[in-house]
Design an enzyme around this catalytic site. Structure first.
Site, PDB file in Angstrom:
ATOM      1  N   HIS A 242       0.869  -1.177   0.000  1.00 17.92           N
ATOM      2  CA  HIS A 242       0.000   0.000   0.000  1.00 17.92           C
ATOM      3  C   HIS A 242       0.896   1.213   0.000  1.00 17.92           C
ATOM      4  O   HIS A 242       1.913   1.236   0.700  1.00 17.92           O
ATOM      5  CB  HIS A 242      -0.912  -0.005   1.228  1.00 17.92           C
ATOM      6  CG  HIS A 242      -2.046   0.971   1.115  1.00 17.92           C
ATOM      7  ND1 HIS A 242      -1.857   2.320   1.079  1.00 17.92           N
ATOM      8  CD2 HIS A 242      -3.377   0.774   0.995  1.00 17.92           C
ATOM      9  CE1 HIS A 242      -3.035   2.916   0.955  1.00 17.92           C
ATOM     10  NE2 HIS A 242      -3.970   2.003   0.903  1.00 17.92           N
ATOM     11  N   ARG A 258      -7.203  10.390  -0.568  1.00 15.78           N
ATOM     12  CA  ARG A 258      -7.018  10.691  -1.998  1.00 15.78           C
ATOM     13  C   ARG A 258      -8.359  10.707  -2.715  1.00 15.78           C
ATOM     14  O   ARG A 258      -8.620  11.576  -3.541  1.00 15.78           O
ATOM     15  CB  ARG A 258      -6.092   9.646  -2.651  1.00 15.78           C
ATOM     16  CG  ARG A 258      -4.619  10.006  -2.587  1.00 15.78           C
ATOM     17  CD  ARG A 258      -3.738   8.880  -3.077  1.00 15.78           C
ATOM     18  NE  ARG A 258      -3.840   7.733  -2.179  1.00 15.78           N
ATOM     19  CZ  ARG A 258      -3.914   6.466  -2.550  1.00 15.78           C
ATOM     20  NH1 ARG A 258      -3.881   6.147  -3.835  1.00 15.78           N
ATOM     21  NH2 ARG A 258      -4.013   5.504  -1.664  1.00 15.78           N
ATOM     22  N   ARG A 279      -3.021   0.636  -6.771  1.00 19.18           N
ATOM     23  CA  ARG A 279      -1.996   0.642  -5.725  1.00 19.18           C
ATOM     24  C   ARG A 279      -0.641   0.184  -6.231  1.00 19.18           C
ATOM     25  O   ARG A 279       0.383   0.727  -5.829  1.00 19.18           O
ATOM     26  CB  ARG A 279      -2.449  -0.263  -4.582  1.00 19.18           C
ATOM     27  CG  ARG A 279      -3.592   0.334  -3.807  1.00 19.18           C
ATOM     28  CD  ARG A 279      -4.118  -0.617  -2.773  1.00 19.18           C
ATOM     29  NE  ARG A 279      -5.166   0.037  -2.003  1.00 19.18           N
ATOM     30  CZ  ARG A 279      -5.875  -0.566  -1.052  1.00 19.18           C
ATOM     31  NH1 ARG A 279      -5.654  -1.838  -0.776  1.00 19.18           N
ATOM     32  NH2 ARG A 279      -6.790   0.090  -0.397  1.00 19.18           N
ATOM     33  N   HIS A 382       0.816  -4.826   2.562  1.00 16.17           N
ATOM     34  CA  HIS A 382      -0.560  -4.543   2.972  1.00 16.17           C
ATOM     35  C   HIS A 382      -1.525  -5.706   2.804  1.00 16.17           C
ATOM     36  O   HIS A 382      -2.419  -5.897   3.617  1.00 16.17           O
ATOM     37  CB  HIS A 382      -1.061  -3.345   2.163  1.00 16.17           C
ATOM     38  CG  HIS A 382      -2.423  -2.887   2.556  1.00 16.17           C
ATOM     39  ND1 HIS A 382      -2.738  -2.548   3.866  1.00 16.17           N
ATOM     40  CD2 HIS A 382      -3.562  -2.721   1.855  1.00 16.17           C
ATOM     41  CE1 HIS A 382      -4.010  -2.181   3.925  1.00 16.17           C
ATOM     42  NE2 HIS A 382      -4.531  -2.291   2.723  1.00 16.17           N
ATOM     43  N   HIS A 383      -1.390  -6.461   1.734  1.00 16.67           N
ATOM     44  CA  HIS A 383      -2.405  -7.501   1.472  1.00 16.67           C
ATOM     45  C   HIS A 383      -1.759  -8.629   0.683  1.00 16.67           C
ATOM     46  O   HIS A 383      -0.981  -8.389  -0.223  1.00 16.67           O
ATOM     47  CB  HIS A 383      -3.560  -6.896   0.669  1.00 16.67           C
ATOM     48  CG  HIS A 383      -4.750  -7.797   0.522  1.00 16.67           C
ATOM     49  ND1 HIS A 383      -5.827  -7.748   1.379  1.00 16.67           N
ATOM     50  CD2 HIS A 383      -5.018  -8.786  -0.361  1.00 16.67           C
ATOM     51  CE1 HIS A 383      -6.723  -8.652   1.021  1.00 16.67           C
ATOM     52  NE2 HIS A 383      -6.264  -9.306  -0.041  1.00 16.67           N
ATOM     53  N   ARG A 422      -5.139  -6.026  -5.437  1.00 16.80           N
ATOM     54  CA  ARG A 422      -6.477  -5.847  -4.889  1.00 16.80           C
ATOM     55  C   ARG A 422      -6.869  -4.379  -4.890  1.00 16.80           C
ATOM     56  O   ARG A 422      -6.122  -3.527  -4.440  1.00 16.80           O
ATOM     57  CB  ARG A 422      -6.578  -6.384  -3.467  1.00 16.80           C
ATOM     58  CG  ARG A 422      -7.980  -6.184  -2.903  1.00 16.80           C
ATOM     59  CD  ARG A 422      -8.090  -6.661  -1.486  1.00 16.80           C
ATOM     60  NE  ARG A 422      -7.223  -5.975  -0.568  1.00 16.80           N
ATOM     61  CZ  ARG A 422      -7.437  -4.739  -0.112  1.00 16.80           C
ATOM     62  NH1 ARG A 422      -8.480  -4.037  -0.519  1.00 16.80           N
ATOM     63  NH2 ARG A 422      -6.597  -4.187   0.746  1.00 16.80           N
TER      64      ARG A 422
END
Ligand code: ADP
Length: 448
Positions: A242, A258, A279, A382-383, A422
């Site tokens: 991220h 944002r 991202r 982040h993911h 994602r």
């Protein structure tokens, strides 16, 4: 507590709680097991909201959207790597998942957008606050009202498997007590592995040394549990960073800032990329800067519409100043360059066209209302898009695409839905859509 349930849910994030509530509401007896001392997993940290197209709340606001477009934009954002059947089910069930929550008193009726989406379809609480805390407290309220059993500080360390099907789980409490619980259905909702740096670096050596936005429990243990009973995995190297992470605190700065109209500038005070791109792309642009960080810049107008911004201010993450020049001076940005950047960007807002970077969404309002705010950010893990393989009924599959009877999985532990990237707002959608589906499937099997 009884030693036998129809359904055992492993993990108390959004996917686990949604599965437990759904299974209970279909008449199953349910146990939730959580290894951490608190409920909520990484879901509690979710910020942007929950994506869905063709919802009642969009209609009320006059937002024209279509499931086809939601599908196409998610697929494009995921680099065309998304599992098409899972993605189809995801898009199809999203509006009902919003209603499932609404019927349980969890109202996501304010709508914004995130990077990669062309339409406002990110549903969030009406006061503009972060979705995670609101969602988890609403789900916990529902769990408590139903009297569903929850064990905290207790880890599932084995799924019992015998005669070709799931028989239950073995639990390990924080007092090292071992407990066996029988169940015909086990829903694994253990989340991703962003907080397991060894596992991250194993699949992505380039992410060595990156901070993570995730809670400590995001260690990927659920993937190993399922692999031991034959589950296959997919996309394990697809790990998302991220872009807006405050590096001293690992605090994630929500994409809704944002989405509300903020821009990104480099140390020279210049924009350098379309802030509303996906991202993966914006992160790569930040890493490519010589300083490897950037500033997210917004004005009072954006702050006033985002409760999250107040949280960042309270935590001391924000530098504020009464004028753009003063802000630039405080941060050591090129002052004239920064003023020129704002003037040029505000011009793009008034003509609704970004000549420099082609930003097409969230050109909401000029950045001209003091005080002016900035947060220094850089990417963090982040993911994890990869995980175990499932079919569209959340049944876990082995390497030959066969169902492992009694094993269900939902949420970040599952791979394939998000492909290579994602989209913001799609994780919360994922956990509610597939969590409720897993709860349904597990209840049907668990009760018979
Ligand atoms: P999702 O978003 O997919 O629901 P979360 O990260 O929000 O995932 O929640 C997953 C939860 O599962 C976390 O609270 C984590 O601590 C818990 N968990 C992970 N592994 C285990 C395990 N082996 N036993 C019990 N709980 C686990």
């Amino acid at each position: 507590a009884p030693k036998s349930y129809d359904v055992v849910v492993v993990g108390s994030g959004g996917a686990g709680l949604a599965a437990a509530i759904q299974a209970h509401d279909e008449g199953a007896s349910v146990l939730i097991v959580e290894k951490m001392p608190t409920i909520g997993g990484n879901t509690i940290k979710a910020s942007a909201g929950m994506n869905a197209a063709e919802t009642r709340f969009q209609r009320v606001k006059g937002i024209q959207d279509s499931k086809e477009l939601f599908y196409a934009e998610t697929l494009k954002g995921g680099g065309n790597k998304n599992n098409p059947e899972l993605l189809q089910r995801f898009v199809e069930n999203a509006p009902e998942a919003i209603e499932w929550l609404a019927r349980r008193g969890i109202m996501l009726n304010d709508i914004t957008t995130t990077g990669g989406m062309s339409i406002d379809r990110t549903h969030r609480p009406r006061d503009g606050s972060a979705v995670g805390g609101y969602l988890i407290s609403g789900l916990v309220r529902n769990v408590n009202k139903r009297g569903i059993d929850v064990m905290l500080d207790t880890e599932v360390d084995e799924i019992l498997f015998d005669g070709g099907e799931v028989r239950g789980v073995r639990l390990l409490t924080d007092e090292k007590e071992v407990i066996t619980v029988q169940a015909k259905s086990v829903v694994v909702a253990t989340g991703g592995f962003s907080a397991n740096s060894q596992m991250v670096v194993k699949y992505r050596p380039d992410l060595e040394g990156f901070v993570t936005t995730n809670h400590k429990g995001a260690t990927g243990g659920g993937i190993a549990l399922l692999e031991r009973i034959g589950a296959n995995t997919v996309d394990m190297g697809e790990i998302q960073i991220h872009l807006t992470v405050e590096q001293n605190t690992s605090y994630l700065i929500s994409e809704s800032i944002r989405g509300g109209g903020a821009i990104l500038v480099n140390q020279q005070g210049e924009r350098f990329y379309n802030e509303m791109s996906t991202r993966d792309k914006v992160s790569a642009a930040i890493i490519a800067l010589p300083e490897h960080y950037a500033y997210i810049v917004f004005d009072e107008h954006v702050r006033a519409k985002n409760r999250a911004a107040d949280e960042y201010i309270a935590k001391g993450l924000v530098t504020s100043a009464s004028s753009p020049r003063e802000l630039a001076a405080t941060l050591g940005l090129g002052e004239d360059a920064f003023l020129a950047t704002l003037e040029r960007y505000n011009g793009f807002v008034s003509k609704q066209h970004d000549d420099d970077y082609g930003r097409t969404t969230a050109l909401r309002a000029p950045i001209n209302e003091g005080p002016f705010h900035a947060i220094r950010i850089a990417p963090g893990v982040h993911h994890t898009m990869g995980g175990v393989t499932v079919n569209t009924r959340t049944e876990v599959l082995n390497a030959r695409q066969q169902v492992i009877p009694g094993a269900f999985a939902a949420g970040e532990v599952v791979g394939g839905i998000h492909g290579g990237n994602r989209i913001g707002g799609n994780a919360v959608a994922d956990i509610i859509i597939f969590g409720t589906l897993a709860g349904h499937q597990a209840a049907v099997r668990g009760k018979c």
